[in-house]
Enzyme design. Structure first.
Site, PDB file in Angstrom:
ATOM      1  N   TYR A  88       0.908  -1.216  -0.093  1.00 27.55           N
ATOM      2  CA  TYR A  88       0.050   0.011   0.128  1.00 27.55           C
ATOM      3  C   TYR A  88       0.843   1.351   0.101  1.00 27.55           C
ATOM      4  CZ  TYR A  88      -3.618   3.279   1.356  1.00 27.55           C
ATOM      5  OH  TYR A  88      -4.409   4.393   1.555  1.00 27.55           O
ATOM      6  N   SER A  91       2.547   1.747  -3.168  1.00 25.81           N
ATOM      7  CA  SER A  91       1.972   2.088  -4.423  1.00 25.81           C
ATOM      8  C   SER A  91       1.329   3.794  -4.178  1.00 25.81           C
ATOM      9  CB  SER A  91       0.392   1.472  -4.610  1.00 25.81           C
ATOM     10  OG  SER A  91      -0.488   1.792  -3.210  1.00 25.81           O
ATOM     11  N   LYS A  92       1.380   3.982  -3.214  1.00 25.24           N
ATOM     12  CA  LYS A  92       0.908   5.566  -2.737  1.00 25.24           C
ATOM     13  C   LYS A  92       2.164   6.465  -2.712  1.00 25.24           C
ATOM     14  CE  LYS A  92      -3.676   5.099  -2.158  1.00 25.24           C
ATOM     15  NZ  LYS A  92      -4.464   5.693  -2.830  1.00 25.24           N
ATOM     16  N   ILE A 123      -9.288   8.148   7.984  1.00 25.13           N
ATOM     17  CA  ILE A 123     -10.711   8.667   7.739  1.00 25.13           C
ATOM     18  C   ILE A 123     -11.587   7.642   7.929  1.00 25.13           C
ATOM     19  CG2 ILE A 123     -11.955   9.725   6.093  1.00 25.13           C
ATOM     20  CD1 ILE A 123      -9.199  11.245   6.785  1.00 25.13           C
TER      21      ILE A 123
END
Length: 194
Positions: A88, A91-92, A123
């Protein structure tokens, strides 16, 4: 235009959606923006781009080698050391770098299309529901993603910024990754960006 789809699973599909899917959306729809009176492009990255990454996966993503990137993500997903946790963030990070590198280009800024990103912290969304289901889980996650300003955020905290970035009021913001993270960026990087 907004590219907001994302996955936070320790599987290769996370790379396919978070990086290649976002780029396909942005690049595929960019020609349609050229006919708009006020074109804007906004992508959702993550403050996880500031976390440790797999340099090999990031390089493969930056080279847009999808087959090799998915293969590397498969190796990472099976790694007992990381349990796929680097997929993750990698990828970001690659997505954030792409925004920074492409925004001033002739295809974007040169065509009067502001291209920017937001980097949310934690979030309240269906994607994070299982991660913040209990007070203990939330506290553990906030150890990894420190959010000293008001803790875990509601979706409106990001939605309001997305709305402004995509509005006619945004005339000059170019290539920025704006963190809506309750202070994670500040805690993690401090003043090292200067």
């Amino acid at each position: 235009m907004y590219a907001v789809a994302g996955l936070a699973l320790p599987v290769p599909a996370t790379v396919a959606v978070n990086f290649f899917g976002a780029l396909a959306t942005l690049e595929g729809l960019r020609p349609f923006l050229l006919g708009s009176a006020a074109p804007r492009a906004v992508v959702v990255s993550s403050m996880a781009a500031l976390h440790p990454v797999d340099d090999e996966l990031v390089a493969l993503l930056e080279n847009r080698d999808e087959a090799a990137a998915l293969a590397r993500a498969e190796v990472l997903a099976k790694s007992p050391e990381t349990l796929g946790s680097l997929i993750y963030s990698s990828s970001k990070k690659a997505l954030s770098r792409w925004v920074r590198r492409q925004a001033p280009a002739v295809e974007w800024a040169g065509a009067s299309i502001p291209l920017n990103a937001v980097g949310p912290g934690i979030i309240v969304t269906p994607m994070t529901a299982d991660m913040i289901a209990t007070e203990e889980q939330t506290a553990a996650l906030l150890e990894l993603v420190p959010m000293p300003l008001n803790g875990v955020a509601q979706p409106e905290a990001v939605a309001n910024l997305l709305a402004w970035l995509g509005s006619v009021e945004n005339t000059h913001l170019c290539g920025q990754v704006i963190y809506v993270d309750g202070g994670s960026d500040v805690v993690i990087r401090g003043d090292s960006v200067w």
